[in-house]
Design an enzyme around this catalytic site. Sequence first.
Site, PDB file in Angstrom:
ATOM      1  N   TYR A 145       0.862  -1.185   0.000  1.00  0.00           N
ATOM      2  CA  TYR A 145       0.000   0.000   0.000  1.00  0.00           C
ATOM      3  C   TYR A 145       0.894   1.230   0.000  1.00  0.00           C
ATOM      4  O   TYR A 145       1.835   1.325   0.787  1.00  0.00           O
ATOM      5  CB  TYR A 145      -0.896   0.003   1.239  1.00  0.00           C
ATOM      6  N   ASP A 240       9.407   3.056  -0.289  1.00  0.00           N
ATOM      7  CA  ASP A 240       8.362   3.676   0.521  1.00  0.00           C
ATOM      8  C   ASP A 240       8.575   3.296   1.983  1.00  0.00           C
ATOM      9  O   ASP A 240       8.239   2.189   2.404  1.00  0.00           O
ATOM     10  CB  ASP A 240       6.981   3.229   0.020  1.00  0.00           C
ATOM     11  N   LYS A 268       4.235   9.115   8.914  1.00  0.00           N
ATOM     12  CA  LYS A 268       4.008   8.524  10.232  1.00  0.00           C
ATOM     13  C   LYS A 268       4.991   9.030  11.308  1.00  0.00           C
ATOM     14  O   LYS A 268       4.770  10.094  11.867  1.00  0.00           O
ATOM     15  CB  LYS A 268       3.969   7.003  10.102  1.00  0.00           C
TER      16      LYS A 268
END
Length: 433
Positions: A145, A240, A268
């Site tokens: 994702y 990522d 995050k």
Amino acid sequence: MSLSPKQEQLFKQANKHIPGGVNSPVRAFNGVGGTPIFIEKAQGAYLYDVDGKRYVDYVGSWGPMILGHAHPAIIETVQKAAQDGLSFGAPTVYETTLADIICEVMPSIEMVRMTNSGTEATMTAIRLARGYTGRDKIVKFEGCYHGHSDSLLVKAGSGMLTLGEPTSKGVPADFAQHTITLPYNDIEAVKACFAKFGQEIAGVIVEPVAGNMNLVKPIPGFLETIREQCDLFKSVFIIDEVMTGFRVALGGAQAHYNVKPDLTTLGKIIGAGLPVGAFGGKREIMECIAPLGGVYQAGTLSGNPLAMRAGIKMFEFLRQPNFYTELNAKMTRLMSGLQKAADEVGLAVKTEQAGGLFGLYFTDQTEISSFDHILKCNVDQFRQFFHGMLQRGINFAPSAFEAGFISIAHSDEDIDFTIQAAQEVFAEIKAQA
Ligand SMILES: *Cc1c(COP(=O)(O)O)cnc(C)c1O
């Protein structure tokens, strides 16, 4: 699983004006049944719901809370920052400081641009790869994702898997056709793809440890092959690290596996719980971004002073010499304890850990290295586990397709309490198997 009347009422009210009652689909309990709990506050390793019930939390706001919730030093920093003003729409020295820290901690990054979310970071990294190479095709991997932008919502992980839809409606087929999806950890597929499309591939984006299909680690040679093929065909290699950055190791998964991407995306942890993302990498590529170059990207609140100052404070803790040793030790205590508890009752469970990230699989498969392996895990047993633990005051992600997160605030007592509860729940599951 019956909730308190208060929780049920709140969820009903939420559903009136919020689609599904949640502002991100992963928070819904679609994957496990029941209704989400409403949180009142959090502190350290714990969440407290609106009924005052305490939960040992292994979600950590899906990653950012590596210091634990409401860490006093972070809260103090944010309070001070707020008094100085919430946003200026002009440069601050805090942006420079955080950029300097990121480049120091992750040496593959020579220049970095801040965004407001991981989605913006990955979306722009893709645009940048395309702008830099003048090519359209991008390669991603099944079960990974990378946020919810159009090009990347092709066979995405977690939320999408839980909803049972491989791709999102509303993504034009014309966009999706530029995205090639390959099986994670399939080295031959990477080579074959480049052999066929190499000259057309702008870039490859990958989760260096996949954390959006439960947890899947890269097999030896997988990341190296992507690096090698990108070099061969002058494509941009994007790692990522929105989830893995500063969680798997201080230098991210790229440091742990010793691979050097051209671009890295972050999010995050760098905002310590405030909304932040970032992308960065090779100077030559980053100079293609506006105002230096012709690839456009912008943000009214980007580089927000609260988020920057919280991020800078966060790194003070992460850079202390023993931080990751301690985090790893906590993780090992939790994982070996859960494994032992399952083994003792004879339940087929497997565990994996990568720094402050973990995987828990209800399966008798010996190897977990692909999305197909994850799909073969027992979702019903996970559901039972999730609710059994929640009832006992332990919060896991409400989906069999999510990784778990630990923080430095989790004490040995919290971990042992978790293992004790898991022992009971595993026994219940075994009895019904
Ligand atoms: C969470 C995540 C994103 C998206 O970040 P948001 O801040 O939720 O937009 C992108 N990539 C990975 C690997 C993630 O885990």
